[in-house]
Design a protein around this motif. Structure first.
Motif, short mmCIF file in Angstrom:
data_model
loop_
_atom_site.label_atom_id
_atom_site.label_comp_id
_atom_site.label_asym_id
_atom_site.label_seq_id
_atom_site.Cartn_x
_atom_site.Cartn_y
_atom_site.Cartn_z
N LEU A 37 0.85 -1.18 0.00
CA LEU A 37 0.00 0.00 0.00
C LEU A 37 0.89 1.23 0.00
O LEU A 37 1.92 1.27 0.68
N ALA A 38 0.53 2.25 -0.73
CA ALA A 38 1.33 3.48 -0.78
C ALA A 38 1.26 4.22 0.55
O ALA A 38 2.24 4.80 1.00
N ALA A 39 0.11 4.19 1.18
CA ALA A 39 -0.08 4.89 2.46
C ALA A 39 -1.12 4.11 3.27
O ALA A 39 -1.90 3.32 2.70
N PRO A 40 -1.16 4.32 4.58
CA PRO A 40 -2.18 3.65 5.38
C PRO A 40 -3.58 4.05 4.93
O PRO A 40 -3.83 5.21 4.60
N GLN A 41 -4.47 3.10 4.89
CA GLN A 41 -5.83 3.35 4.44
C GLN A 41 -6.82 3.04 5.55
O GLN A 41 -6.50 2.34 6.50
N ALA A 42 -8.02 3.54 5.41
CA ALA A 42 -9.07 3.29 6.39
C ALA A 42 -9.94 2.11 5.97
O ALA A 42 -10.84 1.73 6.70
N ARG A 43 -9.68 1.53 4.79
CA ARG A 43 -10.47 0.42 4.28
C ARG A 43 -9.56 -0.73 3.88
O ARG A 43 -8.42 -0.53 3.52
N CYS A 44 -10.11 -1.94 3.90
CA CYS A 44 -9.38 -3.13 3.48
C CYS A 44 -9.29 -3.13 1.95
O CYS A 44 -10.30 -2.94 1.27
N PRO A 45 -8.08 -3.39 1.40
CA PRO A 45 -7.97 -3.43 -0.06
C PRO A 45 -8.62 -4.67 -0.68
O PRO A 45 -8.89 -4.69 -1.87
N GLU A 55 -1.49 -1.38 12.25
CA GLU A 55 -0.25 -1.80 12.90
C GLU A 55 0.86 -0.94 12.33
O GLU A 55 0.66 -0.24 11.33
N PRO A 56 2.06 -0.95 12.91
CA PRO A 56 3.12 -0.08 12.40
C PRO A 56 3.49 -0.32 10.94
O PRO A 56 3.79 0.63 10.22
N ALA A 57 3.48 -1.54 10.45
CA ALA A 57 3.88 -1.81 9.07
C ALA A 57 2.78 -2.46 8.25
O ALA A 57 2.99 -2.74 7.08
N PHE A 58 1.61 -2.71 8.84
CA PHE A 58 0.54 -3.42 8.14
C PHE A 58 -0.82 -2.80 8.44
O PHE A 58 -1.00 -2.15 9.46
N ILE A 59 -1.76 -3.06 7.56
CA ILE A 59 -3.18 -2.83 7.82
C ILE A 59 -3.78 -4.22 7.95
O ILE A 59 -3.67 -5.04 7.04
N LYS A 66 -7.04 -10.17 5.92
CA LYS A 66 -5.98 -9.71 5.02
C LYS A 66 -4.98 -8.85 5.78
O LYS A 66 -5.34 -7.99 6.57
N LEU A 67 -3.68 -9.12 5.54
CA LEU A 67 -2.61 -8.28 6.04
C LEU A 67 -2.00 -7.56 4.84
O LEU A 67 -1.39 -8.19 4.00
N ALA A 68 -2.19 -6.26 4.76
CA ALA A 68 -1.66 -5.49 3.65
C ALA A 68 -0.47 -4.69 4.15
O ALA A 68 -0.57 -3.95 5.12
N ARG A 69 0.67 -4.84 3.49
CA ARG A 69 1.92 -4.20 3.91
C ARG A 69 1.95 -2.77 3.43
O ARG A 69 1.63 -2.46 2.29
N ILE A 70 2.34 -1.85 4.31
CA ILE A 70 2.52 -0.44 3.98
C ILE A 70 3.93 -0.29 3.44
O ILE A 70 4.89 -0.78 4.04
N ALA A 71 4.10 0.38 2.32
CA ALA A 71 5.35 0.39 1.56
C ALA A 71 6.54 0.94 2.34
O ALA A 71 7.59 0.31 2.39
N ASP A 72 6.44 2.08 2.95
CA ASP A 72 7.61 2.71 3.57
C ASP A 72 7.70 2.50 5.08
O ASP A 72 8.50 3.14 5.74
N ALA A 73 6.90 1.61 5.61
CA ALA A 73 6.90 1.38 7.05
C ALA A 73 8.02 0.42 7.43
O ALA A 73 8.22 -0.61 6.79
N PRO A 74 8.80 0.75 8.48
CA PRO A 74 9.91 -0.12 8.89
C PRO A 74 9.43 -1.37 9.62
O PRO A 74 8.54 -1.32 10.47
N LEU A 75 10.04 -2.50 9.30
CA LEU A 75 9.67 -3.76 9.94
C LEU A 75 10.20 -3.87 11.36
O LEU A 75 9.70 -4.68 12.15
#
Length: 91
Positions: A37-45, A55-59, A66-75
């Motif tokens: 994901l480019a940025a955190p979203q309020a909806r499930c993709p 979560e810090p690196a996922f929605i 579904k666990l969607a990874r946020i692109a620039d979030a550190p693991l």
């Protein structure tokens, strides 16, 4: 008197020809754009539900899982968050 069981012969799978995929930078960017994901979203993709947890690196969608990874979030922050919330045992 018992009847003899017939032997089942396993059929060997036929080999299918391999396909070669060239990994170009454009191809790699297209694949990662689908995965992150480019940025955190309020909806499930996946299911478009608003019942998501940030979560810090996922929605994390709590409806479909579904666990969607946020692109620039550190693991590293994700790992600390999981340890502190009790989802992972610190070793």
């Amino acid at each position: 008197m018992k009847l003899a069981k017939a032997k089942r012969v396993k059929r060997k799978a036929e080999a299918t020809p391999a396909t070669v995929i060239r990994l170009t930078p454009e191809h790699t960017l297209q694949r990662t754009a689908k995965r992150f994901l480019a940025a955190p979203q309020a909806r499930c993709p996946k299911c478009d539900s608003t019942y998501v947890g940030r979560e810090p690196a996922f929605i994390h969608c709590r409806l479909c899982g579904k666990l969607a990874r946020i692109a620039d979030a550190p693991l590293e922050l994700q790992e600390l968050w999981e340890i502190r919330s009790g989802l992972r045992i610190a070793s």
